[in-house]
Design a protein around this motif. Structure first.
Motif, mmCIF file in Angstrom:
data_model
loop_
_atom_site.group_PDB
_atom_site.id
_atom_site.type_symbol
_atom_site.label_atom_id
_atom_site.label_comp_id
_atom_site.label_asym_id
_atom_site.label_seq_id
_atom_site.Cartn_x
_atom_site.Cartn_y
_atom_site.Cartn_z
ATOM 1 N N ARG A 28 0.428 -1.004 -0.436
ATOM 2 C CA ARG A 28 -0.121 -0.026 0.194
ATOM 3 C C ARG A 28 1.048 1.306 -0.165
ATOM 4 N NH1 ARG A 28 -0.691 4.209 0.805
ATOM 5 N NH2 ARG A 28 -2.535 5.600 1.345
ATOM 6 N N GLU A 29 2.325 1.049 0.555
ATOM 7 C CA GLU A 29 2.939 2.267 1.096
ATOM 8 C C GLU A 29 3.342 3.110 -0.798
ATOM 9 O OE1 GLU A 29 5.253 -1.637 2.400
ATOM 10 O OE2 GLU A 29 2.808 0.310 2.125
ATOM 11 N N HIS A 30 3.579 2.285 -1.648
ATOM 12 C CA HIS A 30 4.075 1.983 -2.796
ATOM 13 C C HIS A 30 3.143 2.931 -3.920
ATOM 14 C CE1 HIS A 30 7.753 1.207 -1.029
ATOM 15 N NE2 HIS A 30 7.567 -0.213 -1.273
ATOM 16 N N LEU A 31 1.742 2.780 -3.335
ATOM 17 C CA LEU A 31 0.848 3.022 -4.612
ATOM 18 C C LEU A 31 0.909 4.632 -5.243
ATOM 19 C CD1 LEU A 31 -2.126 2.431 -6.053
ATOM 20 C CD2 LEU A 31 -3.234 3.786 -3.816
ATOM 21 N N ALA A 32 1.225 5.813 -4.407
ATOM 22 C CA ALA A 32 1.587 6.595 -5.164
ATOM 23 C C ALA A 32 2.200 7.044 -6.596
ATOM 24 C CB ALA A 32 1.714 7.955 -3.913
ATOM 25 N N GLN A 33 3.708 6.040 -5.587
ATOM 26 C CA GLN A 33 4.398 6.274 -6.582
ATOM 27 C C GLN A 33 4.236 5.223 -8.226
ATOM 28 O OE1 GLN A 33 8.011 4.037 -4.878
ATOM 29 N NE2 GLN A 33 9.762 3.818 -6.985
ATOM 30 N N ALA A 34 3.805 3.926 -7.615
ATOM 31 C CA ALA A 34 2.941 4.041 -8.689
ATOM 32 C C ALA A 34 2.238 4.293 -9.818
ATOM 33 C CB ALA A 34 2.504 2.042 -8.042
ATOM 34 N N LEU A 35 1.227 5.090 -9.549
ATOM 35 C CA LEU A 35 0.393 5.856 -9.970
ATOM 36 C C LEU A 35 1.572 6.641 -10.556
ATOM 37 C CD1 LEU A 35 -3.154 6.110 -7.955
ATOM 38 C CD2 LEU A 35 -2.116 4.695 -9.946
ATOM 39 N N ARG A 36 1.862 7.484 -10.568
ATOM 40 C CA ARG A 36 2.787 8.506 -11.080
ATOM 41 C C ARG A 36 3.806 7.597 -12.099
ATOM 42 N NH1 ARG A 36 4.087 10.647 -5.343
ATOM 43 N NH2 ARG A 36 3.125 11.637 -4.880
ATOM 44 N N GLU A 37 4.473 6.779 -11.512
ATOM 45 C CA GLU A 37 4.763 6.568 -12.873
ATOM 46 C C GLU A 37 4.152 5.913 -14.021
ATOM 47 O OE1 GLU A 37 8.490 3.506 -11.656
ATOM 48 O OE2 GLU A 37 8.837 4.498 -9.636
ATOM 49 N N THR A 38 3.229 4.831 -13.937
ATOM 50 C CA THR A 38 2.570 4.536 -14.808
ATOM 51 C C THR A 38 1.342 5.466 -15.575
ATOM 52 O OG1 THR A 38 1.127 2.489 -13.114
ATOM 53 C CG2 THR A 38 0.058 3.488 -15.174
ATOM 54 N N ARG A 39 1.304 6.505 -14.451
ATOM 55 C CA ARG A 39 1.172 8.172 -15.421
ATOM 56 C C ARG A 39 2.151 8.785 -16.902
ATOM 57 N NH1 ARG A 39 0.841 13.497 -12.271
ATOM 58 N NH2 ARG A 39 2.764 12.640 -12.449
ATOM 59 N N ASP A 40 3.562 8.895 -15.784
ATOM 60 C CA ASP A 40 4.143 9.196 -17.039
ATOM 61 C C ASP A 40 4.882 7.898 -17.911
ATOM 62 O OD1 ASP A 40 4.743 11.433 -15.416
ATOM 63 O OD2 ASP A 40 6.428 10.926 -13.808
ATOM 64 N N LEU A 41 4.577 7.608 -17.661
ATOM 65 C CA LEU A 41 4.494 5.917 -18.704
ATOM 66 C C LEU A 41 3.842 5.530 -19.916
ATOM 67 C CD1 LEU A 41 6.452 3.310 -19.725
ATOM 68 C CD2 LEU A 41 4.087 2.368 -18.652
ATOM 69 N N VAL A 42 2.331 6.279 -19.609
ATOM 70 C CA VAL A 42 1.920 6.254 -20.510
ATOM 71 C C VAL A 42 2.299 7.567 -21.559
ATOM 72 C CG1 VAL A 42 -1.369 6.725 -21.149
ATOM 73 C CG2 VAL A 42 -0.076 5.292 -19.419
ATOM 74 N N GLU A 43 2.101 8.705 -20.200
ATOM 75 C CA GLU A 43 2.701 10.271 -21.452
ATOM 76 C C GLU A 43 3.308 9.810 -22.412
ATOM 77 O OE1 GLU A 43 2.265 13.086 -18.785
ATOM 78 O OE2 GLU A 43 0.075 12.804 -18.066
ATOM 79 N N ARG A 44 4.472 9.095 -21.708
ATOM 80 C CA ARG A 44 5.977 8.728 -22.532
ATOM 81 C C ARG A 44 6.035 8.127 -23.311
ATOM 82 N NH1 ARG A 44 8.443 8.321 -18.204
ATOM 83 N NH2 ARG A 44 8.880 5.491 -18.515
ATOM 84 N N ALA A 45 5.499 7.086 -23.783
ATOM 85 C CA ALA A 45 5.135 5.857 -24.355
ATOM 86 C C ALA A 45 4.735 6.688 -25.920
ATOM 87 C CB ALA A 45 5.142 4.674 -24.129
ATOM 88 N N GLY A 46 3.443 7.279 -26.200
ATOM 89 C CA GLY A 46 2.611 8.149 -26.930
ATOM 90 C C GLY A 46 1.559 6.620 -27.355
ATOM 91 N N TRP A 47 1.242 6.026 -26.373
ATOM 92 C CA TRP A 47 0.065 5.033 -25.903
ATOM 93 C C TRP A 47 -1.336 5.166 -26.215
ATOM 94 C CZ3 TRP A 47 3.435 2.374 -22.354
ATOM 95 C CH2 TRP A 47 4.235 1.234 -22.584
#
Length: 430
Positions: free
Chosen positions: A303-322
């Protein structure tokens, strides 16, 4: 030949034989027959797993005749393993009873949901496996056993079908109750800033981030003393049938034809979200209608890693252009003591990624999976992932104990299949 195809249409098999047993004794006879013929055995559910967890080229058992409430008492109900969660909810409601928590797909069988670790979302109450008080199993030697404690109980509640064929389940239940469901849009940043408050202050929290937007739909479900304030039939149809299925399905089809339009489609969808509130029978709030076919990957992380996981997922989607049509869903659960529960031993958060079935995106799933495994993630057993036994033994403290118990109970690998061979490792005698 009688073939099996799952709900999403991405898994299928034509087994050696198919049987539909109506009792534990008939399951035991079928298991003994398969063993004598040198064939493996699996019991399927209703096909709501995206993995090949239920498939076999041996004897496939269908659950359609193993249904119904078998007995009930003070705070418990015993049901046949092939009973759907929807049918169980209706029967419990008729008796003035309810499950304390559940997932949103009610077409699953109780056995299928338990064996794959279906979890729902809850501040204090875990998934279905954590509400089980007794299991009836047919073991590889053809014997029928009931367990309510000890190692076999803790292993078999989320057993992947690898320890035996589940024929009956006893659940802990409670008096029927109402849930007040409050839905409202919040910003992505606002969600991250309020994660501790949201997860700590709500009985059941569920939220969805719409990719390519800054918008999340937050669902807060909390117990309510009443009176009931259910949505009107028209509002229920508008939300559950038209908006979440008919209109969303049209948006997915449009996005599949014109991928470049998906960010704009999502922006329009985000702008259309509005706040609403009702109070209704718990299982009607927990459940949802899912008619648009999709593929899904979901990971449980600390649970303590949730914020990091969401930020990284959002950044990945934006960076990858999917371009991603489906929302990313987030839920939480308390620790579980079922050995292969994705929440075993830790407060857990779940991050689920979906794609429209006709437009799979393996790179999207692989990219998110890298984030989740770096954070110690455990994949949902019934949802797409690429993890094997070598990885999974590093994130499940009782993994070796589970394997030892499996090898003792089923040394020939009678209940194994290609999936269990990957995620657990092959049985010594298989």
């Amino acid at each position: 030949m009688d073939s099996f195809v799952n709900w999403a249409g991405n898994q299928s098999v034509t087994p050696w034989r198919v049987r539909t047993p109506a009792s534990a004794a008939e399951v035991a006879e079928a298991v003994t027959h398969a063993a004598a013929a040198g064939r493996r055995v699996r019991m399927v559910g209703t096909g709501h797993s995206f993995t090949d967890v239920a498939l076999t080229d041996g004897l496939l058992l269908r659950p359609g005749a193993l249904t119904g409430v078998l007995s009930a008492g003070d705070g418990w109900v015993r049901v046949a393993a092939g009973t759907t969660i929807h049918a169980l909810n209706v029967e419990l409601g008729r008796r003035g009873l309810a499950l304390a928590n559940m997932g949103d797909v009610t077409a699953q069988t109780v056995a299928g949901a338990i064996q794959t670790g279906t979890h729902g979302t809850g501040r204090h109450v875990g998934g279905l496996a954590d509400q089980v008080t007794e299991l009836e199993l047919v073991l590889a030697d053809g014997s029928v056993t009931s367990v309510r404690d000890g190692d076999l109980f803790d292993a078999a509640r989320v057993g992947l079908g690898a320890l035996g064929v589940l024929t009956a389940v006893t659940f802990r239940v409670e008096p029927a109750f109402l849930l007040r469901s409050r839905r409202e849009p919040l910003s992505f940043g606002g969600i991250l800033d309020a994660l501790d408050e949201l997860t700590g202050d709500n009985d059941h929290l569920d939220f969805f981030w719409l990719p390519h937007t800054d918008t999340c739909l937050v669902k807060r479900n909390n117990r309510d003393a009443g009176p009931a304030r259910p949505p009107s039939a028209a509002r229920r149809w508008w939300d559950e049938v038209f908006l979440e299925n008919t209109l969303f399905g049209a948006a997915c089809r449009l996005g599949a034809r014109f991928p470049g339009a998906i960010p704009r489609i999502n922006a329009v969808s985000a702008a259309a979200l509005s706040a609403s509130e009702c109070a209704d029978t718990s299982y009607k709030v927990f459940g949802s209608v899912r008619e648009v076919r999709f593929l899904e990957m979901e990971y449980a992380i600390p649970r303590e890693h949730l914020a990091q996981a969401l930020r990284e997922t959002r950044d990945l989607v934006e960076r990858a252009g999917w371009t991603v049509t489906f929302p990313v869903e987030v839920r939480v659960t308390p620790p579980s003591d079922a050995w292969l529960s994705t929440a075993y031993g830790r407060d857990s958060a779940y991050v689920a990624c979906h794609v429209y079935r006709p437009t799979p995106n393996p790179a999207y799933f692989a990219g998110v999976e890298e984030i989740m495994t770096r954070l110690g993630g455990r994949p949902h057993w019934g949802k797409l992932h690429t993890r094997d036994a070598a990885y999974l033994r590093t994130v499940y403290p009782r993994f070796a104990d589970f394997l030892a118990l499996r090898d003792e109970l089923d040394p020939r690998g009678l209940f194994a299949n290609d999936y269990t061979d990957r995620v657990l490792g092959a049985s010594p005698g298989s």
